[in-house]
Scaffold this active site. Structure first.
Site, short mmCIF file in Angstrom:
data_model
loop_
_atom_site.label_atom_id
_atom_site.label_comp_id
_atom_site.label_asym_id
_atom_site.label_seq_id
_atom_site.Cartn_x
_atom_site.Cartn_y
_atom_site.Cartn_z
N GLY A 194 0.65 -1.29 -0.05
CA GLY A 194 0.03 -0.23 -0.55
C GLY A 194 0.84 1.02 -0.15
N GLY A 195 0.14 2.52 -0.03
CA GLY A 195 1.13 3.27 0.32
C GLY A 195 2.11 3.65 1.39
CG MET A 196 1.51 4.38 5.15
SD MET A 196 2.22 5.26 5.86
CE MET A 196 1.96 4.69 7.30
N GLY A 197 3.67 1.23 2.93
CA GLY A 197 4.71 0.11 2.49
C GLY A 197 4.24 -1.66 2.43
CB VAL A 220 1.67 -6.18 4.85
CG1 VAL A 220 1.53 -7.75 5.58
CG2 VAL A 220 0.90 -5.53 4.53
CE LYS A 232 1.42 -1.04 7.97
NZ LYS A 232 -0.10 -0.51 7.83
CG ASP A 260 -7.79 3.69 5.37
OD1 ASP A 260 -8.45 3.97 4.12
OD2 ASP A 260 -7.47 2.55 4.82
#
Length: 885
Positions: free
Chosen positions: A21-24, A26, A41, A134
Site C-alpha cells: 500500500g501507500g505506507m509500505g 506486508v 509490515k 480507513d
C-alpha cells in the site's frame, strides 16, 4: 525494493509478499525464535526519512498495542533492523472481505454476522478512544473459521491526543486532514462526507464506513461508486446508495440501521457503533430462531394526544389496541386481595411505595394543579407534602425514605401533560423534597419520570437533552449526565425508566411512533433485550423486588389491566405473561413494595366523543355553544368531514376493535367501514367521496391503507417496515401526502393515489398529526420542529419550503373553506384562529371545565362548524393488591 524470500530481518525470515500500500509492504514471515509465522509490515523505503510518516508508523504500533480484541489483528512488536522499521503482526489466514465480494454479495446471514464482528471491533477501538479512519472491505480479513479480523490501523487516530475528554453530549473530534496540505486521508468510496471535506472527525466517521461495508456485503456493490476518486467523492457528498439493491429478505431493522449509518450529517447519524452491534445481534437471533423482526411483527395503532393523569397514553392505548382479547395465562394460584386506598373525587395517581413498604406517595388534584401526598398504610393517615401553584407529578422515594423525587411544572397554574400519544412530557423539572422539613431542591432541568437506583448512586430519567427522548442517568445530586439508551430512529421514544433490584439494568417503555413495548437495558454494556413486543400495547413497566418478573399494564386481556412476565437474569422474557387484574377501569402505574407481597396501582376512567362548535365562516369565532355529534361510552375520535359536509368519517372501538366508521348527519345513522384487529386510525376522504385513506397496523407494520366506501374493499398502499401515518388526499384526488420515518425521522412523502410512485418530499422533520394541501394542490402545509417549531409550505414538484405567517399551534392545522385562515388547538385546551394575510392570531374558544380537552379540530366545508374530539377524565383512585407471590 521489495524483500525477497529468505531475507532476514533480525529473527524474522521473509517467506512471501502479502500485499502493498501507500505506507509500505506486508510480508509473510517466520519468527525463528518462537517457531511461528507472523506478518511483517515494512515502512516503504521512500518514506523512511519522512518524519511524519515515520511518526504515523510508530503511532500505529502504539494504538494496536492498546487494543486487545479477538476481532482486531494483534501486534507483537515494533522492530528495527538494517532494513528499517517494521511491525510484527498477527498473521491472519483467510480472505479479505474484498476478495469474498469479488464473487458477489454474501448470504444475508453471513453478511450480518461479519457486520456484527466488525461493529464489535470498532466498538472496542472507540472505547479506547481510537478511530480507524480507513475501514473498507480490503481491511477486513475473514478466517477459515469465519472469524473477522480488522486490519491496518495505519490511519487510526487517538482522540485523546487532540481533544478534551469526551462527554455524553459533545463527541470528541480530530482533524481529518493530514499535515500535508491538500491531502485527505482514507479511501474515497468509504470516506464519510466530513472526512471527504477535510473536516473534524469523531467516531461517527467509522460508523459511515461501517455502513458502506455492510451495504456492500449485502448487495455486492459499492455504496458510493464511481470510475475515479473524484466521482466517488462526489457520490459520497451528494449521492445515495441504490436502496433497491438490498435483498428483499434484508431484515427491516437492518435497512433502518443502514439508513442511520449513512446519514450525511453526523448529527443525524447513528451516534455509537455499539447500536449497530445490538441491532445486528437482534437480527441474527431472530433469523436463527425463525422469528419476524420487531419491526415486522409489531402490530400497533396510534391514538390521539391527551392530557391529564396518564390520560393521553391510556385512552390512546385503550382504543388503539381494542382488539380481540388474547388468551390469558392464569395468575398466581393464591388470589391476591384488592382494596381501594384513596377515595377523593379528584383524580389520584402515580403511586409509589416507600422503601420500608409502610407508606404510599401519590399525586392528587388540588384545584387546577396536582400535589404530592403521602399515606400511611396502617392508619390511613394522609399528609400533603408539596404546596403552591405548580403542578407536581411522578413522585418516587430516595433510598432512605426521607426524601421524595418528583417532577414540577415550570409554569404556575398549568398542568404537565404529554405532548402526544408517546407520553412525552415537556416544560417540567426534577425536584427533591425532604418529607419532614419540606425543604425543596431543584435537581435536574427538563427531565421526567425520575427513579433512584436501589444503591442510591444514580437517578434515571427520560429527557430530550441530545435530540429524541432517551433514557439518561445523573448522580444523586443531579450532576454528571450520561445517555444510556439509543435507537436508530428519531421517531422512537424511550420513557419511564425503572431500575432493577441490583442497580445494573433499567426497564423502560419503548414507543416506536405509536407502538408500545417494554425493553431492558444493561447500563454497563448498553445492550438491550425485548421483554414485551407484541400486538398488544404495553406500558408502565416496573421490576419485581427480586428481579424475577417485570410488571406492566396491557390491553391484551380486553381492557387495560396489570400483567407480569417472568424474565431471565439479563431481563429477556422467559415465559408467557400472567394477568393480575380484570377490572373495567384502566389499571396503570404499578409500584411494588420491597417484600414483593404488595402492589399499588392507579385505576383511571376517561371517555372521548365527537363534538361540533358553530362558527362564523368570516371570522372563525364561535356563534353558539358546542354540542355532541357522536357520543358513546367508547372511543370515538379523529373525525373528518366529507366534501359535501353530510357525513363524518371517524375511528371508533365500539365493535371491540379500532375501526373506521361513517356517521350521517341527516338521520344520525352509523356504518362500519373496516373490520378486524390491528387498529385503523385517522380516516380522510377522497375528493369524490368514494374512498377513505387511513393508517393501520393490520399488516404488521404501520402503513397507509384505503377503503372503498361502497364495497368495503381494502387496499394497502405502503408496505414499509417504517412508520407511515397521517395520509391526506390532494384536492384532485390523484396523490396522497403522508408522514414516514424511513430515513430515521418523520418526514413528508408523496405517492400516487394507488400507492405507486412513492417519494420523499421534505428534507426537514415533520411534527403533529395533520398535513394540509394548498387549495390548488401545488404545495403541502406542515409543521416542522427544527431548528425551531414553525409552519412551512412545501412545493410538491420541487423547491425550498416557504415559511408561513405566524401559526399558533400547528399540530392539527385546518384551513377555512376560503383558505384565508387556519384553526388549531393549543395545549389541548384553547382553539386559535391564525390569519394567513394580515392580522394577528387570536384565541376563540375553550371549555370552562378545566378537565375537558380538545383535539383534532377540523373546519367544515361550509365554514359554519368545527368538528373536534372532546375528552374528559372521569376519575382516578389508588388501589392496593396484597398477598402477591
Amino acid at each position: 525494493m521489495p524483500l525477497l524470500p529468505g531475507v532476514r530481518l533480525g529473527p524474522y525470515e521473509i517467506l512471501s509478499p502479502l500485499g502493498a500500500g501507500g505506507m509500505g509492504e506486508v510480508y509473510r514471515a517466520r519468527d525463528t525464535r518462537l517457531k511461528r509465522e507472523v506478518a511483517v509490515k515494512m515502512l516503504a523505503e521512500t518514506l523512511t526519512g519522512d518524519a511524519e510518516h515515520l511518526a504515523r508508523f510508530e503511532r500505529e504500533a502504539e494504538l494496536l498495542a492498546a487494543l486487545n480484541h479477538p476481532a482486531i489483528a494483534q501486534i507483537y512488536g515494533l522492530e528495527e533492523s538494517a532494513g528499517g522499521r517494521f511491525l510484527v503482526l498477527e498473521l491472519v489466514e483467510g480472505d479479505t472481505l474484498a476478495e469474498r465480494l469479488a464473487a458477489g454479495p454474501l448470504p444475508i446471514s453471513e453478511a450480518l454476522e461479519i457486520g456484527r464482528q466488525i461493529a464489535e471491533a470498532l466498538e472496542a477501538a472507540h472505547r479506547k478512544g481510537i478511530v480507524h479512519r480507513d475501514l473498507k472491505p480490503g481491511n477486513v480479513k475473514i478466517t477459515p473459521e469465519g472469524r473477522v479480523k480488522v486490519l491496518d490501523f495505519g490511519l487510526a487516530k487517538d482522540l485523546s491526543e487532540t481533544a478534551a475528554t469526551t462527554n455524553s453530549i459533545s463527541p470528541t473530534v480530530v482533524s481529518a486532514a493530514s499535515t500535508r496540505a491538500g491531502t485527505i486521508l482514507g479511501t474515497p468510496a468509504y470516506m464519510s462526507p466530513e472526512q471527504a471535506r477535510g473536516q473534524a472527525l469523531d467516531a461517527r466517521t467509522d460508523t459511515w464506513s461501517f455502513g458502506c461495508v455492510l451495504y456492500e456485503a449485502l448487495t455486492g456493490q459499492v455504496a458510493f461508486g464511481g470510475d475515479t476518486a473524484s466521482d466517488q467523492l462526489a457520490a459520497v457528498l451528494r449521492g445515495e446508495p441504490d436502496w433497491a439493491a438490498l435483498p428483499p429478505a434484508t431484515p427491516p431493522m437492518v435497512r433502518r440501521l443502514l439508513l442511520r449509518s449513512l446519514e450525511k450529517e453526523p448529527a443525524r447519524r447513528l451516534s455509537e457503533i455499539g447500536q449497530a452491534r445490538w441491532t445486528l445481534e437482534e437480527a441474527i437471533a431472530e433469523r436463527r430462531d425463525g422469528k419476524a423482526s420487531p419491526s415486522a411483527k409489531r402490530i400497533s395503532a396510534p391514538a390521539s394526544s391527551r392530557t391529564g393523569v396518564g390520560a393521553s397514553l391510556l385512552r390512546s392505548l385503550k382504543s388503539a389496541f381494542g382488539s380481540r382479547p388474547a388468551p390469558a395465562t392464569p395468575a398466581p394460584t393464591a388470589p391476591p386481595r384488592l382494596s381501594q386506598l384513596t377515595f377523593a373525587k379528584e383524580i389520584e395517581a402515580f403511586p409509589a411505595f416507600s422503601p420500608d413498604g409502610s407508606r404510599i406517595v401519590f399525586a392528587r388534584e388540588v384545584g387546577r394543579v396536582r400535589k404530592i401526598f403521602v399515606k400511611k398504610l396502617g392508619s390511613g393517615e394522609e399528609s400533603q407534602i408539596t404546596r403552591g401553584l405548580f403542578d407536581d407529578i411522578q413522585p418516587g422515594w430516595t433510598a432512605d425514605g426521607g426524601s421524595l423525587l418528583f417532577v414540577r411544572s415550570r409554569e404556575p397554574d398549568a398542568r404537565l401533560q404529554p405532548r402526544d400519544v408517546s407520553g412525552q412530557y415537556d416544560a417540567g423539572d426534577v425536584w427533591a423534597i425532604e418529607v419532614a422539613s419540606g425543604r425543596e431542591t431543584l435537581l435536574v432541568e427538563n427531565a421526567f419520570h425520575p427513579w433512584l437506583s436501589p444503591d442510591g448512586s444514580r437517578i434515571a430519567v427520560d429527557a430530550s437533552w441530545a435530540g429524541p427522548r432517551r433514557i439518561w442517568t445523573v448522580d444523586s445530586r443531579g450532576r454528571n449526565p450520561e445517555q444510556v439508551s439509543t435507537n436508530v430512529s428519531e421517531a422512537v421514544a424511550h420513557l419511564r425508566p425503572r431500575w432493577s433490584p441490583d442497580s445494573k439494568k433499567i426497564v423502560f417503555q419503548n414507543v416506536e411512533g405509536t407502538r408500545f413495548g417494554v425493553r431492558v437495558l444493561d447500563v454497563a454494556s448498553k445492550a438491550t433485550a425485548w421483554v414485551v413486543d407484541e400486538a398488544y400495547a404495553s406500558l408502565d413497566p416496573v421490576w419485581s423486588p427480586l428481579g424475577r418478573f417485570v410488571y406492566f399494564s396491557s390491553y391484551r386481556g380486553g381492557g387495560i389491566n396489570l400483567w407480569r412476565i417472568p424474565v431471565t437474569a439479563q431481563g429477556a422474557a422467559e415465559g408467557p405473561p400472567q394477568q393480575l387484574t380484570t377490572g373495567a377501569g384502566q389499571d396503570v402505574q404499578a409500584s411494588l413494595a420491597r417484600d414483593g407481597r404488595k402492589l399499588a396501582f392507579a385505576t383511571l376512567k376517561q371517555n372521548a366523543d365527537l363534538w361540533k362548535l358553530p362558527l362564523s365562516p368570516e371570522t372563525g369565532r364561535p356563534v353558539g355553544p358546542p354540542e355532541e355529534v357522536v357520543a358513546t361510552t367508547r372511543e370515538d375520535s379523529r373525525g373528518a368531514w366529507s366534501l359535501d359536509g353530510r357525513r363524518i368519517a371517524f375511528n371508533s372501538d365500539r365493535s371491540g376493535d379500532m375501526n373506521v366508521w361513517i356517521y350521517a348527519l341527516e338521520d344520525g345513522s352509523t356504518r362500519q367501514i373496516t373490520r378486524g384487529p390491528g387498529g385503523d386510525f385517522q380516516p380522510t376522504w377522497s375528493p369524490d367521496g368514494r374512498r377513505l385513506a387511513f393508517f393501520s397496523s393490520r399488516s404488521g407494520h404501520l402503513n397507509v391503507w384505503t377503503a372503498d366506501i361502497e364495497s368495503g374493499r381494502l387496499s394497502q398502499l405502503t408496505r414499509n417496515p417504517s412508520i407511515d401515518v397521517n395520509p391526506f388526499f390532494s384536492p384532485d384526488g390523484k396523490r396522497i401526502a403522508y408522514c414516514s420515518d424511513q430515513g430515521g425521522r418523520l418526514e413528508i412523502w408523496v405517492m400516487n393515489a394507488d400507492g405507486s410512485g412513492t417519494r420523499p418530499l421534505s428534507r426537514v422533520g415533520v411534527m403533529g398529526h395533520f398535513l394540509r394541501w394548498t387549495r390548488d394542490g401545488d404545495a403541502i402545509v406542515f409543521r416542522t420542529p427544527s431548528p425551531a417549531p414553525r409552519s412551512l409550505e412545501l412545493p410538491v414538484d420541487g423547491g425550498e419550503p416557504r415559511p408561513l405567517p405566524e401559526i399558533v399551534g400547528g399540530a392539527h392545522m385546518s384551513f377555512s373553506p376560503d383558505f384565508s385562515k387556519i384553526i388549531d388547538v393549543v395545549g389541548h385546551k384553547t382553539l386559535w384562529v391564525s390569519p394567513l394575510a394580515g392580522g394577528s392570531p387570536e384565541p376563540v374558544f375553550e371549555f370552562d371545565d378545566p378537565d375537558v380537552r380538545i383535539d383534532y379540530p377540523v373546519w367544515s366545508p361550509d365554514g359554519r362548524s368545527l368538528l373536534f374530539d372532546r375528552f374528559r377524565p372521569e376519575g382516578g383512585d389508588v388501589w392496593l393488591m396484597e398477598g402477591m407471590e
